[in-house]
Write a protein that holds these residues in place. Structure first.
Motif, short mmCIF file in Angstrom:
data_model
loop_
_atom_site.label_atom_id
_atom_site.label_comp_id
_atom_site.label_asym_id
_atom_site.label_seq_id
_atom_site.Cartn_x
_atom_site.Cartn_y
_atom_site.Cartn_z
N ILE A 57 0.82 -1.21 0.00
CA ILE A 57 0.00 0.00 0.00
C ILE A 57 0.86 1.27 0.00
CG2 ILE A 57 -0.19 0.15 2.52
CD1 ILE A 57 -2.97 0.95 -0.07
N HIS A 58 2.11 1.14 0.35
CA HIS A 58 3.02 2.29 0.34
C HIS A 58 3.21 2.85 -1.07
CE1 HIS A 58 6.24 4.96 1.40
NE2 HIS A 58 7.19 4.23 0.84
N VAL A 59 3.13 1.97 -2.07
CA VAL A 59 3.44 2.42 -3.43
C VAL A 59 2.30 2.22 -4.44
CG1 VAL A 59 5.95 2.16 -3.21
CG2 VAL A 59 4.57 0.18 -3.89
N THR A 60 1.27 1.47 -4.07
CA THR A 60 0.18 1.20 -5.01
C THR A 60 -1.15 1.17 -4.26
OG1 THR A 60 1.66 -0.10 -6.42
CG2 THR A 60 -0.71 -0.39 -6.76
N GLU A 61 -2.12 1.90 -4.79
CA GLU A 61 -3.43 1.98 -4.14
C GLU A 61 -4.15 0.63 -4.17
OE1 GLU A 61 -4.12 3.02 -8.48
OE2 GLU A 61 -2.59 3.42 -6.96
N ASN A 62 -5.03 0.46 -3.17
CA ASN A 62 -5.89 -0.74 -3.08
C ASN A 62 -5.09 -2.04 -3.03
OD1 ASN A 62 -8.31 0.85 -3.24
ND2 ASN A 62 -8.01 1.01 -5.45
N THR A 63 -3.98 -2.00 -2.33
CA THR A 63 -3.16 -3.20 -2.12
C THR A 63 -3.00 -3.42 -0.61
OG1 THR A 63 -1.14 -1.87 -2.32
CG2 THR A 63 -1.94 -2.97 -4.32
N PRO A 64 -2.45 -4.56 -0.19
CA PRO A 64 -2.40 -4.90 1.23
C PRO A 64 -1.49 -3.99 2.07
CG PRO A 64 -2.23 -6.88 -0.11
CD PRO A 64 -2.08 -5.72 -1.03
N GLY A 65 -1.83 -3.91 3.36
CA GLY A 65 -1.01 -3.19 4.33
C GLY A 65 0.02 -4.12 4.96
N ILE A 66 0.80 -3.55 5.87
CA ILE A 66 1.93 -4.27 6.45
C ILE A 66 1.49 -5.50 7.24
CG2 ILE A 66 2.04 -2.94 8.61
CD1 ILE A 66 5.12 -3.89 6.51
N GLY A 67 0.31 -5.44 7.85
CA GLY A 67 -0.16 -6.58 8.64
C GLY A 67 -0.67 -7.74 7.80
N SER A 68 -0.70 -7.56 6.49
CA SER A 68 -1.22 -8.61 5.61
C SER A 68 -0.15 -9.60 5.15
CB SER A 68 -1.90 -7.98 4.38
OG SER A 68 -3.01 -7.21 4.77
N TYR A 69 1.13 -9.30 5.42
CA TYR A 69 2.15 -10.28 5.05
C TYR A 69 1.94 -11.56 5.85
CZ TYR A 69 5.06 -6.85 2.54
OH TYR A 69 5.55 -5.92 1.65
N PRO A 70 1.89 -12.72 5.22
CA PRO A 70 1.78 -13.96 5.98
C PRO A 70 3.03 -14.18 6.81
CG PRO A 70 2.20 -14.43 3.66
CD PRO A 70 1.97 -12.96 3.75
N THR A 71 2.86 -14.75 7.99
CA THR A 71 4.00 -14.88 8.91
C THR A 71 5.10 -15.77 8.36
OG1 THR A 71 2.76 -16.62 10.07
CG2 THR A 71 2.65 -14.40 10.98
N TRP A 72 4.74 -16.69 7.43
CA TRP A 72 5.80 -17.55 6.89
C TRP A 72 6.81 -16.76 6.07
CZ3 TRP A 72 6.27 -17.60 1.61
CH2 TRP A 72 5.14 -17.31 0.84
N ARG A 73 6.45 -15.56 5.62
CA ARG A 73 7.40 -14.73 4.87
C ARG A 73 8.37 -14.00 5.80
NH1 ARG A 73 7.33 -14.10 -0.39
NH2 ARG A 73 5.47 -14.55 -1.63
N LEU A 74 8.11 -13.98 7.08
CA LEU A 74 8.83 -13.13 8.01
C LEU A 74 9.88 -13.87 8.83
CD1 LEU A 74 5.72 -11.15 9.25
CD2 LEU A 74 7.27 -10.56 7.37
N CYS A 75 9.98 -15.17 8.65
CA CYS A 75 11.03 -15.92 9.33
C CYS A 75 11.35 -17.16 8.51
CB CYS A 75 10.60 -16.32 10.75
SG CYS A 75 9.17 -17.39 10.83
N GLY A 76 12.60 -17.59 8.62
CA GLY A 76 13.00 -18.79 7.88
C GLY A 76 14.45 -18.73 7.47
#
Length: 260
Positions: A57-76
């Protein structure tokens, strides 16, 4: 336990370096031990400061916010790779293809350009820094990586931002002529699109991009690690400050509990 944990985050404070835009960050003491018996501060500023993660949403309208990233993308697991760059250096698909250890599908990738050593309130770090090309971002999307962090000023090259004649810019118009003098080309020839890496990575690929990675980055460069970087669970947030950790187990004796 033999785990070694490294912090890949710059220090957050009132006078920390900031990407050239407004507003600044202000940390105001609201309560004092001597007066109130407690210490409490109020933080005022935007989330695109220090080591932070951007949302679509920072760069394109009508797209997901920061809380929408699935948690599997945030660790590994993933790699911290060395791609050293100088003034206005570009991270290319060829750079990404040739790193060691190799980038694999499903990796979290931390890119060490060397610019985290230049982290300062300066043109050297921000205006003359390096960044990934749109083609480089597409390479990462095609590789199906989980998350990407950059040891430099942003997800995009500075000449692909509003610092020159893109979007809300130019906010640093002198860079246009300086780039022409240095390369013999117009900036729009080499960087025709406004922040293509942001849009390719996050909007097209759903891949979180972390800016201003630093701290102990050198200590894990060239290694496979387990990474974590968790932003706030903020459904409509455009970005979030994060603390990035890299974990390695040299003796391979650590194991998670089974949950039984």
């Amino acid at each position: 336990m033999t785990l070694e944990i490294y912090d890949l985050t710059h220090k957050f404070h009132h006078h920390m370096p900031e990407w050239p835009s407004t507003p600044s960050v202000n940390v105001i003491v609201d309560k004092f031990h001597a007066k109130d018996g407690v210490h409490q501060v109020r933080w005022d500023g935007i989330m695109h400061r220090c080591t932070h993660m951007d949302a679509p949403i920072h760069v394109t309208e009508n797209t997901p916010g920061i809380g929408s990233y699935p948690t599997w993308r945030l660790c590994g697991t993933g790699v911290a790779v060395s791609i050293p760059k100088g003034k206005w250096g570009v991270i290319t698909p060829e750079d990404l293809e040739s790193v060691s250890p190799a980038i694999k599908e499903g990796d979290i990738v931390m890119i060490n350009t060397g610019f985290h050593h230049k982290w300062a309130d300066s043109d050297e770090y921000f205006a003359y820094g390096c960044g990934i090309s749109g083609a480089g971002a597409q390479w990462l999307v095609d590789k199906k990586v989980k998350c990407v962090g950059y040891g430099c000023q942003a997800n995009d090259h500075p000449i692909a931002t509003k610092l020159v004649d893109h979007g809300l810019g130019p906010s640093q118009p002198h860079l246009i002529q300086e780039y022409k003098d240095a390369t013999g080309r117009d900036p729009k020839e080499d960087f025709p699109d406004w922040e293509p890496a942001h849009k390719t990575l996050m909007v097209k690929g759903g891949i979180p991009g972390i800016e201003n990675v630093g701290g102990d980055l050198d200590k894990v460069t060239g290694k496979r690690c387990f990474f974590t970087a968790f932003p706030w669970r903020w459904s409509e947030g455009d970005g979030c400050i994060v603390r990035v950790l890299a974990v390695i187990d040299p003796d391979q004796t650590f194991r998670f509990e089974t949950g039984q």
